[in-house]
Scaffold this active site. Structure first.
Site, PDB file in Angstrom:
ATOM      1  N   CYS A 214      27.643   4.863  31.271  1.00  0.00           N
ATOM      2  CA  CYS A 214      26.209   4.576  31.281  1.00  0.00           C
ATOM      3  C   CYS A 214      25.408   5.743  31.851  1.00  0.00           C
ATOM      4  O   CYS A 214      24.470   6.234  31.242  1.00  0.00           O
ATOM      5  CB  CYS A 214      25.975   3.294  32.085  1.00  0.00           C
ATOM      6  N   CYS A 219      23.639   4.959  28.437  1.00  0.00           N
ATOM      7  CA  CYS A 219      22.284   4.430  28.600  1.00  0.00           C
ATOM      8  C   CYS A 219      21.278   5.457  29.135  1.00  0.00           C
ATOM      9  O   CYS A 219      20.185   5.591  28.586  1.00  0.00           O
ATOM     10  CB  CYS A 219      22.270   3.253  29.576  1.00  0.00           C
ATOM     11  N   LYS A 222      20.655   8.683  26.957  1.00  0.00           N
ATOM     12  CA  LYS A 222      20.159   8.170  25.677  1.00  0.00           C
ATOM     13  C   LYS A 222      18.694   7.748  25.782  1.00  0.00           C
ATOM     14  O   LYS A 222      17.856   8.130  24.986  1.00  0.00           O
ATOM     15  CB  LYS A 222      21.075   7.014  25.263  1.00  0.00           C
ATOM     16  N   TYR A 354      24.659   0.618  16.914  1.00  0.00           N
ATOM     17  CA  TYR A 354      23.494   1.005  17.696  1.00  0.00           C
ATOM     18  C   TYR A 354      23.569   2.413  18.255  1.00  0.00           C
ATOM     19  O   TYR A 354      22.548   3.119  18.298  1.00  0.00           O
ATOM     20  CB  TYR A 354      23.147  -0.060  18.749  1.00  0.00           C
ATOM     21  N   GLU A 358      20.561   4.913  17.365  1.00  0.00           N
ATOM     22  CA  GLU A 358      19.748   5.420  18.481  1.00  0.00           C
ATOM     23  C   GLU A 358      19.764   6.950  18.505  1.00  0.00           C
ATOM     24  O   GLU A 358      18.720   7.589  18.651  1.00  0.00           O
ATOM     25  CB  GLU A 358      20.298   4.892  19.811  1.00  0.00           C
ATOM     26  N   HIS A 625      -4.034 -10.439  26.872  1.00  0.00           N
ATOM     27  CA  HIS A 625      -4.658  -9.736  25.756  1.00  0.00           C
ATOM     28  C   HIS A 625      -5.155  -8.382  26.216  1.00  0.00           C
ATOM     29  O   HIS A 625      -5.691  -8.293  27.327  1.00  0.00           O
ATOM     30  CB  HIS A 625      -5.824 -10.590  25.226  1.00  0.00           C
ATOM     31  N   GLU A 630       1.981 -10.986  23.584  1.00  0.00           N
ATOM     32  CA  GLU A 630       1.210 -12.228  23.413  1.00  0.00           C
ATOM     33  C   GLU A 630       1.517 -12.890  22.067  1.00  0.00           C
ATOM     34  O   GLU A 630       1.250 -14.075  21.879  1.00  0.00           O
ATOM     35  CB  GLU A 630      -0.297 -11.984  23.566  1.00  0.00           C
TER      36      GLU A 630
HETATM   37  P1  FAD Z   1      32.553   2.802  32.018  1.00  0.00           P
HETATM   38  O1  FAD Z   1      31.160   2.896  32.509  1.00  0.00           O
HETATM   39  O2  FAD Z   1      32.866   3.475  30.753  1.00  0.00           O
HETATM   40  O3  FAD Z   1      33.469   3.397  33.190  1.00  0.00           O
HETATM   41  C1  FAD Z   1      34.839   3.561  33.069  1.00  0.00           C
HETATM   42  C2  FAD Z   1      35.259   4.735  33.933  1.00  0.00           C
HETATM   43  O4  FAD Z   1      36.666   4.709  34.108  1.00  0.00           O
HETATM   44  C3  FAD Z   1      34.922   6.072  33.299  1.00  0.00           C
HETATM   45  O5  FAD Z   1      34.369   6.941  34.250  1.00  0.00           O
HETATM   46  C4  FAD Z   1      36.271   6.567  32.823  1.00  0.00           C
HETATM   47  O6  FAD Z   1      36.326   7.951  32.711  1.00  0.00           O
HETATM   48  C5  FAD Z   1      37.160   6.025  33.930  1.00  0.00           C
HETATM   49  N1  FAD Z   1      38.569   5.933  33.571  1.00  0.00           N
HETATM   50  C6  FAD Z   1      39.122   5.580  32.391  1.00  0.00           C
HETATM   51  N2  FAD Z   1      40.461   5.548  32.499  1.00  0.00           N
HETATM   52  C7  FAD Z   1      40.751   5.883  33.777  1.00  0.00           C
HETATM   53  C8  FAD Z   1      41.965   6.011  34.505  1.00  0.00           C
HETATM   54  N3  FAD Z   1      43.135   5.751  33.941  1.00  0.00           N
HETATM   55  N4  FAD Z   1      41.910   6.398  35.800  1.00  0.00           N
HETATM   56  C9  FAD Z   1      40.720   6.641  36.398  1.00  0.00           C
HETATM   57  N5  FAD Z   1      39.545   6.522  35.751  1.00  0.00           N
HETATM   58  C10 FAD Z   1      39.563   6.134  34.466  1.00  0.00           C
HETATM   59  N6  FAD Z   1      24.710  -0.312  27.820  1.00  0.00           N
HETATM   60  C11 FAD Z   1      23.520  -0.852  28.174  1.00  0.00           C
HETATM   61  O7  FAD Z   1      23.505  -1.860  28.874  1.00  0.00           O
HETATM   62  N7  FAD Z   1      22.346  -0.313  27.768  1.00  0.00           N
HETATM   63  C12 FAD Z   1      22.299   0.795  27.011  1.00  0.00           C
HETATM   64  O8  FAD Z   1      21.224   1.263  26.660  1.00  0.00           O
HETATM   65  C13 FAD Z   1      23.520   1.409  26.638  1.00  0.00           C
HETATM   66  N8  FAD Z   1      23.535   2.534  25.925  1.00  0.00           N
HETATM   67  C14 FAD Z   1      24.711   3.147  25.616  1.00  0.00           C
HETATM   68  C15 FAD Z   1      24.677   4.327  24.898  1.00  0.00           C
HETATM   69  C16 FAD Z   1      25.835   4.963  24.566  1.00  0.00           C
HETATM   70  C17 FAD Z   1      25.778   6.258  23.804  1.00  0.00           C
HETATM   71  C18 FAD Z   1      27.076   4.410  24.962  1.00  0.00           C
HETATM   72  C19 FAD Z   1      28.346   5.093  24.608  1.00  0.00           C
HETATM   73  C20 FAD Z   1      27.121   3.235  25.680  1.00  0.00           C
HETATM   74  C21 FAD Z   1      25.935   2.594  26.013  1.00  0.00           C
HETATM   75  N9  FAD Z   1      25.912   1.395  26.741  1.00  0.00           N
HETATM   76  C22 FAD Z   1      24.733   0.808  27.071  1.00  0.00           C
HETATM   77  C23 FAD Z   1      27.172   0.723  27.127  1.00  0.00           C
HETATM   78  C24 FAD Z   1      27.496   0.987  28.601  1.00  0.00           C
HETATM   79  O9  FAD Z   1      27.529   2.359  28.859  1.00  0.00           O
HETATM   80  C25 FAD Z   1      28.850   0.360  28.906  1.00  0.00           C
HETATM   81  O10 FAD Z   1      28.809  -1.005  28.550  1.00  0.00           O
HETATM   82  C26 FAD Z   1      29.205   0.452  30.385  1.00  0.00           C
HETATM   83  O11 FAD Z   1      29.217   1.785  30.810  1.00  0.00           O
HETATM   84  C27 FAD Z   1      30.573  -0.184  30.619  1.00  0.00           C
HETATM   85  O12 FAD Z   1      30.951  -0.062  31.947  1.00  0.00           O
HETATM   86  P2  FAD Z   1      32.478  -0.082  32.368  1.00  0.00           P
HETATM   87  O13 FAD Z   1      32.487  -0.130  33.855  1.00  0.00           O
HETATM   88  O14 FAD Z   1      33.212  -1.095  31.629  1.00  0.00           O
HETATM   89  O15 FAD Z   1      33.060   1.322  31.866  1.00  0.00           O
HETATM   90  P1  NA7 Z   2      30.567  -0.129  16.768  1.00  0.00           P
HETATM   91  O1  NA7 Z   2      29.602  -1.135  17.221  1.00  0.00           O
HETATM   92  O2  NA7 Z   2      31.995  -0.411  16.928  1.00  0.00           O
HETATM   93  O3  NA7 Z   2      30.251   0.260  15.258  1.00  0.00           O
HETATM   94  C1  NA7 Z   2      30.948   1.225  14.584  1.00  0.00           C
HETATM   95  C2  NA7 Z   2      30.126   1.728  13.414  1.00  0.00           C
HETATM   96  O4  NA7 Z   2      30.799   2.806  12.799  1.00  0.00           O
HETATM   97  C3  NA7 Z   2      29.910   0.681  12.348  1.00  0.00           C
HETATM   98  O5  NA7 Z   2      28.691   0.934  11.724  1.00  0.00           O
HETATM   99  C4  NA7 Z   2      31.094   0.951  11.410  1.00  0.00           C
HETATM  100  O6  NA7 Z   2      30.861   0.568  10.088  1.00  0.00           O
HETATM  101  C5  NA7 Z   2      31.166   2.447  11.473  1.00  0.00           C
HETATM  102  N1  NA7 Z   2      32.511   2.948  11.196  1.00  0.00           N
HETATM  103  C6  NA7 Z   2      33.648   2.575  11.795  1.00  0.00           C
HETATM  104  N2  NA7 Z   2      34.676   3.268  11.297  1.00  0.00           N
HETATM  105  C7  NA7 Z   2      34.165   4.087  10.374  1.00  0.00           C
HETATM  106  C8  NA7 Z   2      34.734   5.062   9.513  1.00  0.00           C
HETATM  107  N3  NA7 Z   2      36.026   5.322   9.524  1.00  0.00           N
HETATM  108  N4  NA7 Z   2      33.906   5.738   8.681  1.00  0.00           N
HETATM  109  C9  NA7 Z   2      32.588   5.485   8.661  1.00  0.00           C
HETATM  110  N5  NA7 Z   2      31.992   4.575   9.456  1.00  0.00           N
HETATM  111  C10 NA7 Z   2      32.779   3.895  10.293  1.00  0.00           C
HETATM  112  O7  NA7 Z   2      30.335   1.267  17.448  1.00  0.00           O
HETATM  113  P2  NA7 Z   2      29.217   1.978  18.333  1.00  0.00           P
HETATM  114  O8  NA7 Z   2      29.729   3.343  18.573  1.00  0.00           O
HETATM  115  O9  NA7 Z   2      27.863   1.921  17.757  1.00  0.00           O
HETATM  116  O10 NA7 Z   2      29.193   1.144  19.650  1.00  0.00           O
HETATM  117  C11 NA7 Z   2      30.408   0.809  20.321  1.00  0.00           C
HETATM  118  C12 NA7 Z   2      30.102   0.412  21.713  1.00  0.00           C
HETATM  119  O11 NA7 Z   2      29.713   1.608  22.388  1.00  0.00           O
HETATM  120  C13 NA7 Z   2      28.952  -0.520  21.884  1.00  0.00           C
HETATM  121  O12 NA7 Z   2      29.319  -1.845  21.910  1.00  0.00           O
HETATM  122  C14 NA7 Z   2      28.371  -0.027  23.187  1.00  0.00           C
HETATM  123  O13 NA7 Z   2      28.960  -0.620  24.300  1.00  0.00           O
HETATM  124  C15 NA7 Z   2      28.676   1.381  23.261  1.00  0.00           C
HETATM  125  P3  NA7 Z   2      31.266  -0.908   9.523  1.00  0.00           P
HETATM  126  O14 NA7 Z   2      30.119  -1.800   9.874  1.00  0.00           O
HETATM  127  O15 NA7 Z   2      32.560  -1.289  10.198  1.00  0.00           O
HETATM  128  O16 NA7 Z   2      31.424  -0.686   8.077  1.00  0.00           O
END
Ligand code: FAD
Ligand code: NA7
Length: 650
Positions: A214, A219, A222, A354, A358, A625, A630
């Protein structure tokens, strides 16, 4: 056998075994294990296959340890053994849950039985373990029950980790949103907590600091880049409001530097807050090496070992790759984008969920040439009417979409920052196209980080296909002393506030007197596309399948934010929809909004939905308003009626 509990009645074969046994005994100690929810369960098919393929002694030893640890009451039994049936009947009558290993029902059960004999010295089955201690056979169990000692044994508690030989009460693997929240909360209860966090570099070498996805690559950067893109729109709008200026340029370098500086300050704050909360932090990659022991390896390869009574897996997810030629060499993912040291230029975004939309949205908003390659539909899992509207809006604002295509090959034509890549793609109908881009951003989903952390050692089950961890409603895995939260969980929402809430509540339940569980229903969320999409509750598709089309009423309207009227843009592109359950007094079961600041608006309505708001209460609420929100106090046209939903005036 007498009527007392037998402790450590084990035959030792050699010195190594003595050592491993001592470690094992020290590790398992007297744990505060919860009563499993399932009344009884047996070895599944996958485990049966494992036995079929593996007769190694160490494997069998580990398995026995796993089984003994897997429940408060464990029975090694045979389906043909009379006393085994009697002991199970006895537990059924006493309403006691148990884990049963039917030795005649698994391949190589004989080998397991031989190995078991070395632990118990008992030739006759059943072998009953309670809280990891050998009780004995049927007669021993009956005797203990008669003396009233069996129930006492089950109720006995001893959660002192040091006495059991553990260094920590809780080890958290993963210092992201969930792991940090849980560790700090646990420490508030005076528990000794260790957090391991480590970021394996992306294929292009990107890595980052403490705080997880995040803060570093999710988050936070982004939303800040989304803001940078919105400012360009605001600059355009500002001319009609009288602002005059020439020559406005955007600098990718300044934007990323400012954002990365802010992230650096957050990384530091997390470290300080762990110190303040007396949580020990280790910048190492954690993996299980024994059921209660973790190995931590840092970036220089230095190894340390730690033991704990309980464990929390919060390792999150990392971006998936396509598995086609050139993907890992030349493509970037969201892990690389936010700190990319150069402007990506003409960009192909692969994926349509998403993260993809995004990123495409803000890159286009910054003025870049952006194409999204969509395999099937936009925003799978979200309300599809809203998804289509998001796509239309992006399309009208310059984002190109190539639908029903997937890349098959990525080649570098020119190195550079950015260089030039040739992308070959194939349509789902068979046609092939090629196109050149400066950058290819893959956003095709994320894989749970669960396959390389030794979960097989304690025996934590994962969904083999997805790598996700199934848990019960208390975030407990199949191994009672191991918990999991956040993005690694199966069938749960992948959102930061969800991970944080689950982590905090878990710590309160484990170490405080709370019984409150994380509520995964009606969680609000926002997709930060150029026109933001806020949602809470069911999509229209899910509402129809849950309640039936005739039993829901959908109220909806387009609207035009006042601020957009003067610059004369996007008239009637914003859209609001509430889905009500007719049979429950028109209670709102789905809330959907396409609007500027949709996230801010949706958060407030999520409170109302949690309180059970219905349509009449929305109607009786006086609006503010002139604001976008609203609209929800004046929705009157139902979808069923087909009435006009264009907003004509204020
Ligand atoms: P993480 O935050 O991923 O933390 C896991 C940590 O564990 C990482 O630092 C990783 O490196 C570490 N780790 C992994 N394996 C090991 C290991 N073996 N030993 C030690 N450390 C390890 N959520 C929202 O609510 N709002 C948003 O707008 C939003 N935008 C997002 C945009 C993007 C591009 C992405 C990718 C995600 C977004 N999310 C958003 C999702 C959000 O980031 C995740 O849901 C959240 O970070 C999950 O938290 P977590 O604690 O499960 O894992
Ligand atoms: P998602 O929600 O798992 O979606 C993956 C997207 O990528 C979806 O549109 C898929 O299409 C597409 N996809 C998956 N595999 C392929 C291949 N091989 N080629 C082309 N397109 C593909 O992924 P996000 O990364 O957006 O988010 C994952 C989590 O990350 C989300 O829940 C947040 O916590 C952060 P499909 O609809 O399967 O045809």
């Amino acid at each position: 056998m007498g009527n007392s509990v037998k402790k450590g009645k084990v035959v030792i074969a050699n010195e190594n075994q003595v050592k491993s046994l001592r470690l094992y005994k020290a590790a398992i100690g007297d744990q505060d294990m919860r009563k499993p929810e399932i009344r009884s369960y047996k070895i599944d098919e996958k485990e049966e296959q494992e036995f079929g393929n593996n007769k190694e002694k160490s494997f069998l030893e580990t398995k026995i340890q796993q089984y003994i640890c897997s429940s408060e009451v464990v029975i090694f039994s045979k389906t043909t053994c009379e006393n085994c049936s009697k002991v199970k009947d006895h537990f059924d009558e006493m309403d006691i849950s148990y884990f049963v290993v039917e030795l005649d029902q698994i391949k190589n059960g004989q080998s397991l039985e031989k190995e078991l004999y070395k632990y118990t010295m008992e030739t006759a089955l059943p072998n009953v373990f309670v809280k990891e201690k050998l009780i004995g056979d049927y007669t021993d169990v009956i005797q203990l029950s008669k003396d009233g000692l069996f129930q006492k044994l089950l109720e006995s508690k001893n959660d002192k980790p040091k006495e059991a030989g553990y260094e920590y009460d809780l080890i958290v693997i993963g210092g992201g949103s969930g792991g940090l929240a849980a560790s700090k909360e646990a420490a508030q209860y005076g528990k000794k907590v260790l957090v391991l966090d480590y970021v394996p570099p992306s294929p292009l070498g990107t890595t980052w600091g403490l705080g997880g996805t995040c803060v570093n690559v999710g988050c936070i950067p982004k939303k800040l880049m989304h803001q940078a893109a919105l400012l360009r729109q605001a600059l355009k709008d500002s001319r009609t409001y009288g602002w005059q200026f020439d020559d406005v340029k955007h600098s990718w370098d300044i934007m990323t530097e400012s954002i990365q500086n802010y992230i650096g300050s957050l990384n530091w704050n997390y470290r300080v807050s762990l110190m303040e909360n007396k949580v020990k932090y280790e910048n190492g990659y954690g993996e299980f090496v024994e059921p209660h022991k973790i190995k931590s390896t840092n970036s220089r390869g230095k190894v340390k070992f730690f033991t704990a009574e309980k464990f929390l897996i919060a390792t999150g997810e990392r971006p998936r790759y396509l598995g086609i030629p050139g993907d890992k060499e030349y493509c970037i993912t969201s892990d690389d984008l936010f700190s990319l040291p150069y402007c990506p230029g003409k960009t192909l975004v692969v994926g349509a969920s998403y993260v993809a939309l995004e990123c495409a949205g803000f890159l286009a908003g910054l003025g870049l040439d952006v194409t999204v390659m969509v395999r099937s539909i936009l925003l799978r899992g979200f309300d599809q009417q809203m998804a289509e509207k998001i796509g239309e809006h992006m399309d009208e604002h310059g984002v190109k979409f190539i639908k029903h295509f997937v890349p098959t090959k990525i080649e570098q034509i020119e190195a550079g920052s950015p260089g030039k890549l040739k992308v070959t793609s194939q349509s789902t109908a068979g046609a092939e196209i090629t196109e050149e881009y400066n950058t290819v951003l893959l956003a095709i989903g994320r894989d749970a980080c669960t396959r390389t952390i030794g979960l097989d050692i304690p025996g934590v089950k994962i969904n083999e296909k997805t790598g996700k961890i199934p848990v019960n409603d208390e975030e407990q895995t199949n191994i009672p002393y191991i918990y999991a939260i956040g993005d690694v969980l199966e069938d749960k929402l992948e959102l930061t506030p969800v991970a944080i809430q689950a982590g905090r509540l878990l710590a309160r339940r484990l170490y405080g007197s709370s019984t409150l569980k994380c509520d995964y229903i009606n969680v609000p969320t926002t997709v930060f596309t150029p026109l933001e999409y806020g949602a809470c509750g069911l999509s229209e598709e899910n509402a129809i399948s849950k309640y039936g089309e005739d039993n829901i009423e959908v109220y909806h309207s387009y609207f035009w934010p006042l601020e957009w009227t003067v610059p004369a843009r996007d008239n009637n592109k914003c859209y609001a929809k509430v889905i009500c359950n007719i049979k429950d007094n028109e209670r709102v079961v789905g809330f959907h909004l396409l609007a500027p600041n949709a996230g801010e608006i949706t958060q407030g309505f999520a409170v109302a939905i949690k309180c059970g708001v219905n349509k009449e209460q929305l109607d009786n609420t006086i609006g503010i308003h002139p604001v976008c929100a609203e609209i929800f106090t004046t929705l009157s046209v139902t979808k069923r009626s087909g009435g006009n939903i264009m907003q004509a005036g204020c």
